[in-house]
Design a protein around this motif. Structure first.
Motif, PDB file in Angstrom:
ATOM      1  N   LEU A  78      58.437  17.240  15.788  1.00  0.00           N
ATOM      2  CA  LEU A  78      57.277  16.666  16.460  1.00  0.00           C
ATOM      3  C   LEU A  78      57.658  15.805  17.660  1.00  0.00           C
ATOM      4  CD1 LEU A  78      54.988  15.731  13.427  1.00  0.00           C
ATOM      5  CD2 LEU A  78      54.651  17.568  15.078  1.00  0.00           C
ATOM      6  N   GLN A  79      58.900  15.339  17.701  1.00  0.00           N
ATOM      7  CA  GLN A  79      59.347  14.569  18.857  1.00  0.00           C
ATOM      8  C   GLN A  79      59.290  15.392  20.142  1.00  0.00           C
ATOM      9  OE1 GLN A  79      63.271  13.266  17.707  1.00  0.00           O
ATOM     10  NE2 GLN A  79      62.510  11.572  16.445  1.00  0.00           N
ATOM     11  N   HIS A  80      59.293  16.711  19.995  1.00  0.00           N
ATOM     12  CA  HIS A  80      59.263  17.604  21.153  1.00  0.00           C
ATOM     13  C   HIS A  80      57.858  18.156  21.421  1.00  0.00           C
ATOM     14  CE1 HIS A  80      63.705  17.784  21.357  1.00  0.00           C
ATOM     15  NE2 HIS A  80      63.638  17.712  20.040  1.00  0.00           N
ATOM     16  N   CYS A  81      56.865  17.704  20.651  1.00  0.00           N
ATOM     17  CA  CYS A  81      55.504  18.208  20.792  1.00  0.00           C
ATOM     18  C   CYS A  81      54.636  17.186  21.509  1.00  0.00           C
ATOM     19  CB  CYS A  81      54.902  18.525  19.420  1.00  0.00           C
ATOM     20  SG  CYS A  81      55.786  19.821  18.514  1.00  0.00           S
ATOM     21  N   ASP A  82      53.956  17.612  22.554  1.00  0.00           N
ATOM     22  CA  ASP A  82      53.101  16.724  23.332  1.00  0.00           C
ATOM     23  C   ASP A  82      51.789  16.446  22.605  1.00  0.00           C
ATOM     24  OD1 ASP A  82      54.987  16.743  25.388  1.00  0.00           O
ATOM     25  OD2 ASP A  82      54.078  18.522  26.306  1.00  0.00           O
ATOM     26  N   LYS A  83      51.165  15.324  22.976  1.00  0.00           N
ATOM     27  CA  LYS A  83      49.844  15.028  22.448  1.00  0.00           C
ATOM     28  C   LYS A  83      48.854  16.087  22.931  1.00  0.00           C
ATOM     29  CE  LYS A  83      50.357  10.018  21.990  1.00  0.00           C
ATOM     30  NZ  LYS A  83      49.838   8.690  22.405  1.00  0.00           N
ATOM     31  N   GLY A  84      47.934  16.444  22.069  1.00  0.00           N
ATOM     32  CA  GLY A  84      46.979  17.485  22.409  1.00  0.00           C
ATOM     33  C   GLY A  84      47.446  18.876  22.039  1.00  0.00           C
ATOM     34  N   ALA A  85      48.690  18.980  21.562  1.00  0.00           N
ATOM     35  CA  ALA A  85      49.236  20.279  21.180  1.00  0.00           C
ATOM     36  C   ALA A  85      48.709  20.694  19.811  1.00  0.00           C
ATOM     37  CB  ALA A  85      50.757  20.225  21.167  1.00  0.00           C
ATOM     38  N   ILE A  86      48.934  21.972  19.456  1.00  0.00           N
ATOM     39  CA  ILE A  86      48.485  22.482  18.157  1.00  0.00           C
ATOM     40  C   ILE A  86      49.197  21.767  17.020  1.00  0.00           C
ATOM     41  CG2 ILE A  86      48.467  24.527  16.668  1.00  0.00           C
ATOM     42  CD1 ILE A  86      48.083  26.192  19.203  1.00  0.00           C
ATOM     43  N   LEU A  87      50.507  21.560  17.183  1.00  0.00           N
ATOM     44  CA  LEU A  87      51.305  20.881  16.155  1.00  0.00           C
ATOM     45  C   LEU A  87      51.511  19.433  16.571  1.00  0.00           C
ATOM     46  CD1 LEU A  87      54.000  23.658  15.505  1.00  0.00           C
ATOM     47  CD2 LEU A  87      51.833  23.295  14.313  1.00  0.00           C
ATOM     48  N   GLN A  88      50.829  18.522  15.867  1.00  0.00           N
ATOM     49  CA  GLN A  88      50.933  17.100  16.185  1.00  0.00           C
ATOM     50  C   GLN A  88      51.282  16.247  14.977  1.00  0.00           C
ATOM     51  OE1 GLN A  88      47.906  15.390  18.924  1.00  0.00           O
ATOM     52  NE2 GLN A  88      46.852  17.349  18.663  1.00  0.00           N
ATOM     53  N   LYS A  89      50.977  16.742  13.800  1.00  0.00           N
ATOM     54  CA  LYS A  89      51.225  15.974  12.586  1.00  0.00           C
ATOM     55  C   LYS A  89      51.667  16.909  11.466  1.00  0.00           C
ATOM     56  CE  LYS A  89      46.207  15.809  11.729  1.00  0.00           C
ATOM     57  NZ  LYS A  89      45.857  16.547  12.939  1.00  0.00           N
ATOM     58  N   THR A  90      52.128  16.334  10.369  1.00  0.00           N
ATOM     59  CA  THR A  90      52.747  17.102   9.295  1.00  0.00           C
ATOM     60  C   THR A  90      51.855  18.230   8.792  1.00  0.00           C
ATOM     61  OG1 THR A  90      54.070  15.221   8.570  1.00  0.00           O
ATOM     62  CG2 THR A  90      53.707  16.961   6.970  1.00  0.00           C
ATOM     63  N   GLU A  91      50.592  17.936   8.537  1.00  0.00           N
ATOM     64  CA  GLU A  91      49.713  18.949   7.946  1.00  0.00           C
ATOM     65  C   GLU A  91      49.432  20.109   8.899  1.00  0.00           C
ATOM     66  OE1 GLU A  91      47.071  15.233   8.685  1.00  0.00           O
ATOM     67  OE2 GLU A  91      49.150  15.689   8.133  1.00  0.00           O
ATOM     68  N   SER A 150      70.108  25.215  12.381  1.00  0.00           N
ATOM     69  CA  SER A 150      69.215  24.620  11.395  1.00  0.00           C
ATOM     70  C   SER A 150      67.778  25.037  11.658  1.00  0.00           C
ATOM     71  CB  SER A 150      69.310  23.095  11.440  1.00  0.00           C
ATOM     72  OG  SER A 150      68.740  22.602  12.653  1.00  0.00           O
ATOM     73  N   ALA A 151      66.951  24.913  10.628  1.00  0.00           N
ATOM     74  CA  ALA A 151      65.531  25.187  10.786  1.00  0.00           C
ATOM     75  C   ALA A 151      64.918  24.253  11.820  1.00  0.00           C
ATOM     76  CB  ALA A 151      64.817  25.028   9.441  1.00  0.00           C
ATOM     77  N   VAL A 152      65.423  23.033  11.917  1.00  0.00           N
ATOM     78  CA  VAL A 152      64.904  22.087  12.917  1.00  0.00           C
ATOM     79  C   VAL A 152      65.071  22.659  14.317  1.00  0.00           C
ATOM     80  CG1 VAL A 152      65.242  19.828  13.988  1.00  0.00           C
ATOM     81  CG2 VAL A 152      65.227  20.035  11.502  1.00  0.00           C
ATOM     82  N   ASP A 153      66.265  23.198  14.623  1.00  0.00           N
ATOM     83  CA  ASP A 153      66.514  23.747  15.957  1.00  0.00           C
ATOM     84  C   ASP A 153      65.609  24.952  16.240  1.00  0.00           C
ATOM     85  OD1 ASP A 153      68.454  21.876  16.494  1.00  0.00           O
ATOM     86  OD2 ASP A 153      70.107  23.145  15.818  1.00  0.00           O
ATOM     87  N   LEU A 154      65.560  25.886  15.297  1.00  0.00           N
ATOM     88  CA  LEU A 154      64.783  27.102  15.525  1.00  0.00           C
ATOM     89  C   LEU A 154      63.285  26.821  15.513  1.00  0.00           C
ATOM     90  CD1 LEU A 154      66.771  29.815  13.539  1.00  0.00           C
ATOM     91  CD2 LEU A 154      66.963  29.138  15.924  1.00  0.00           C
ATOM     92  N   MET A 155      62.829  25.963  14.615  1.00  0.00           N
ATOM     93  CA  MET A 155      61.398  25.681  14.548  1.00  0.00           C
ATOM     94  C   MET A 155      60.944  24.781  15.700  1.00  0.00           C
ATOM     95  SD  MET A 155      60.683  27.704  12.280  1.00  0.00           S
ATOM     96  CE  MET A 155      62.012  28.658  11.551  1.00  0.00           C
ATOM     97  N   THR A 156      61.842  24.000  16.270  1.00  0.00           N
ATOM     98  CA  THR A 156      61.502  23.257  17.486  1.00  0.00           C
ATOM     99  C   THR A 156      61.211  24.231  18.619  1.00  0.00           C
ATOM    100  OG1 THR A 156      62.823  21.322  16.860  1.00  0.00           O
ATOM    101  CG2 THR A 156      62.338  21.595  19.201  1.00  0.00           C
ATOM    102  N   PHE A 157      62.024  25.283  18.711  1.00  0.00           N
ATOM    103  CA  PHE A 157      61.773  26.328  19.700  1.00  0.00           C
ATOM    104  C   PHE A 157      60.432  27.003  19.451  1.00  0.00           C
ATOM    105  CE2 PHE A 157      62.124  31.016  20.351  1.00  0.00           C
ATOM    106  CZ  PHE A 157      62.027  31.034  21.734  1.00  0.00           C
ATOM    107  N   PHE A 158      60.183  27.412  18.210  1.00  0.00           N
ATOM    108  CA  PHE A 158      58.926  28.087  17.909  1.00  0.00           C
ATOM    109  C   PHE A 158      57.730  27.143  18.110  1.00  0.00           C
ATOM    110  CE2 PHE A 158      61.536  31.096  15.199  1.00  0.00           C
ATOM    111  CZ  PHE A 158      61.316  32.192  16.022  1.00  0.00           C
ATOM    112  N   ALA A 159      57.914  25.871  17.785  1.00  0.00           N
ATOM    113  CA  ALA A 159      56.822  24.899  17.990  1.00  0.00           C
ATOM    114  C   ALA A 159      56.460  24.806  19.463  1.00  0.00           C
ATOM    115  CB  ALA A 159      57.230  23.533  17.444  1.00  0.00           C
TER     116      ALA A 159
END
Length: 412
Positions: free
Chosen positions: A62-75, A186-195
Motif C-alpha cells: 500500500l505504500q506504493h498505492c496512491d490515494k483514490g486508487a482501487i487498492l487503498q486498505k487491507t480489505e 517475494s509476493a510483496v514485490d510481485l503484488m506491488t507490481f500487480f497493484a
C-alpha cells in the motif's frame, strides 16, 4: 479416505464466504485428493503461519498505492481482486516421478516432511509443491483460506476461471499463477507490481517474465517481445509467441531473441476487470476467440494474446501502453523433473522461501538438507529424494536401483 465432494461441477462455485483466493483442480487428475490432502491442509496449517506476515506485506504494498486508487486498505485486496492458482493439470511430464510416491500423488501434491514443524494433531508437517503458489496469493486470502474449484471435465488452462465467470461469479481484477511455478521474488514485490497495474485504469494485461537462455525461450516457454531495458522495473509488452511449435513461430521467436531480449513467459499474469468483462461478454455472445482445440476451448495463452490485440479497439489506447511485463531473476517451472533438481538444490540455500515466516522457512531448509541428496551439479547427479524419517535410507545411494525419471530418483 472419505473425501467429501463439496465443489460444484463444470466450474460452478458452491455458495461460500470465500472471496478472493481460488485453486482450480480437476476430478480426473486427483482433484478431490489434492483438495483434501493439500488445499485443506494449507488452509488449516499454513494460513495461520502466513497470517503472521500478511499485514506487514499489505502495508508495504500500500505504500506504493496512491490515494483514490482501487487498492487503498487491507480489505480492498479481498474485495476487488481474485487470485487463481491453476492446479488442474495431469502433470504428464512429472508423472513417473510422482507415481514413485504413490498412485494418489500428482506433482502439485508431492510431499516433503518439514523437520521441526508439527501439525495441530502432532503429526510431522509436510510441504507441498502447490503451497508455494498458494502462498503467493496470501494478501488476497481471507481467514477462511483458499476455495477449491473441482471441475468434472477439462476445458482448457483458463477454463475453470472462464466457467466461474460465465456461471455468475463476480468479475474482478484477476491474477493467475500456475500451481507448479516457484519464484524467488517475494509476493510483496510481485503484488506491488500487480497493484500498480490494478490501480492504473489504462492497464489491462500484465505478465511476469524471466530472462533465460535462447534455447529455453524458444524450445520450452513462451517468448515475450517487450520494449525497455532488461534492468527496468517493468517493460511494455509488444507481443509474444506462446511455446512456439511451427516453423513460422520458431522463426518469430528467434527474431525476438536476436534483439537481446530472451524473456520467457512464466505463466503468471493479470487481466483487468474491464478486459475480462469484455472477453466474457464476447464468449457469451457465441464468439470464442481463445479456443485452443475442441477439448480445450479456453486457453490462457490465447486469452493473453487476444486481449493484447484488442486493447486499442476496446479501450482506445495502444497495446503496448495497456500491457506491461515485470522481470524476475529466478523462477522455475517445477513440473519438469530437470527443473525440480534446481528447485531442490536452491531451497537448501534458502531460495524460493521468501513468502514463509522465517522460522517456518528455516525448518524447510533443514528438512531439505537432511532429506535431499544431490551428488553433483547437474540433474544427472541428482540421486534421490528421501521421504522417510531415516537419513540412513540414502546411504550408498549410487548403488540403489530405484526407478528414475530424467536422472531423478525418489526413495519413498
Amino acid at each position: 479416505m472419505n473425501i467429501q465432494k463439496i465443489s460444484a461441477q463444470d466450474g460452478n462455485l458452491p455458495q461460500t464466504s470465500f472471496k478472493a483466493s481460488f485453486v482450480t483442480l480437476a476430478e480426473q487428475n486427483l482433484g478431490y485428493e489434492i483438495k483434501a490432502n493439500v488445499v485443506d491442509t494449507f488452509n488449516r496449517e499454513v494460513i495461520p503461519q502466513l497470517n503472521t506476515v500478511k499485514e506487514n506485506a499489505i502495508t508495504k504494498i500500500l505504500q506504493h498505492c496512491d490515494k483514490g486508487a482501487i487498492l487503498q486498505k487491507t480489505e480492498d485486496f479481498e474485495n476487488n481482486v481474485k487470485f487463481f492458482t491453476l492446479a488442474a493439470g495431469a502433470g504428464s511430464r512429472f508423472k513417473k516421478l510422482a507415481n514413485l510416491v504413490g498412485n494418489n500423488c500428482n506433482k502439485v501434491s508431492l510431499p516433503f516432511i518439514i523437520d521441526g514443524q508439527k501439525t495441530n494433531n502432532g503429526e510431522p508437517a509436510k510441504l507441498h509443491m502447490l503451497d508455494f503458489a498458494l502462498a503467493m496469493g496470501n494478501v488476497f486470502t481471507g481467514k477462511e483460506g483458499v476455495n477449491s474449484i473441482v471441475a468434472n471435465k477439462p476445458s482448457g488452462s483458463l477454463g475453470d476461471i472462464v466457467n466461474h465467470y460465465l456461471n455468475g461469479g463476480e468479475i474482478k481484477d484477476t491474477i493467475v499463477c500456475c500451481g507448479d511455478n516457484v519464484f524467488d521474488d517475494s509476493a510483496v514485490d510481485l503484488m506491488t507490481f500487480f497493484a500498480s497495474e490494478i490501480n492504473n485504469p489504462n492497464k489491462h494485461l500484465a505478465l511476469i517474465g524471466v530472462p533465460r537462455k535462447t534455447e529455453d525461450v524458444i524450445g520450452r516457454f513462451g517468448c515475450l517481445d517487450a520494449d525497455g531495458k532488461l534492468d527496468d522495473y517493468s517493460l511494455k509488452l509488444k507481443g509474444f509467441v506462446e511455446k512456439p511449435k511451427t516453423n513460422e513461430e520458431i522463426e518469430h521467436a528467434k527474431q525476438i531473441a536476436k534483439k537481446g531480449k530472451n524473456i520467457a513467459n512464466t505463466g503468471m499474469f493479470y487481466i483487468s476487470k474491464d478486459a475480462m468483462t469484455k472477453l466474457i461478454d464476447e464468449i457469451k455472445s457465441g464468439n470464442n476467440p481463445i479456443m485452443k482445440n475442441e477439448s480445450e476451448p479456453y486457453d490462457f495463452a490465447n486469452a493473453c494474446i487476444y486481449i493484447h490485440k484488442m486493447i486499442p479497439e476496446w479501450f482506445g489506447i495502444g497495446s503496448e501502453e495497456g500491457a506491461d511485463v515485470k522481470l524476475v531473476n529466478l523462477w522455475e517451472d517445477v513440473g519438469e523433473p530437470s527443473a525440480f533438481f534446481d528447485y531442490a538444490r536452491e531451497i537448501k540455500n534458502g531460495t524460493f522461501l521468501k513468502n514463509f515466516p522465517k522460522d517456518y522457512a528455516n525448518n524447510i531448509i533443514e528438512a531439505f538438507k537432511n532429506r535431499v541428496h544431490i551428488g553433483g551439479t547437474t540433474p544427472k547427479d541428482f540421486r534421490a529424494i528421501n521421504f522417510s524419517n531415516d537419513i540412513n535410507a540414502i546411504n550408498g545411494i549410487k548403488q540403489l536401483h530405484a526407478p528414475k525419471c530424467e536422472g531423478v530418483s525418489i526413495i519413498a
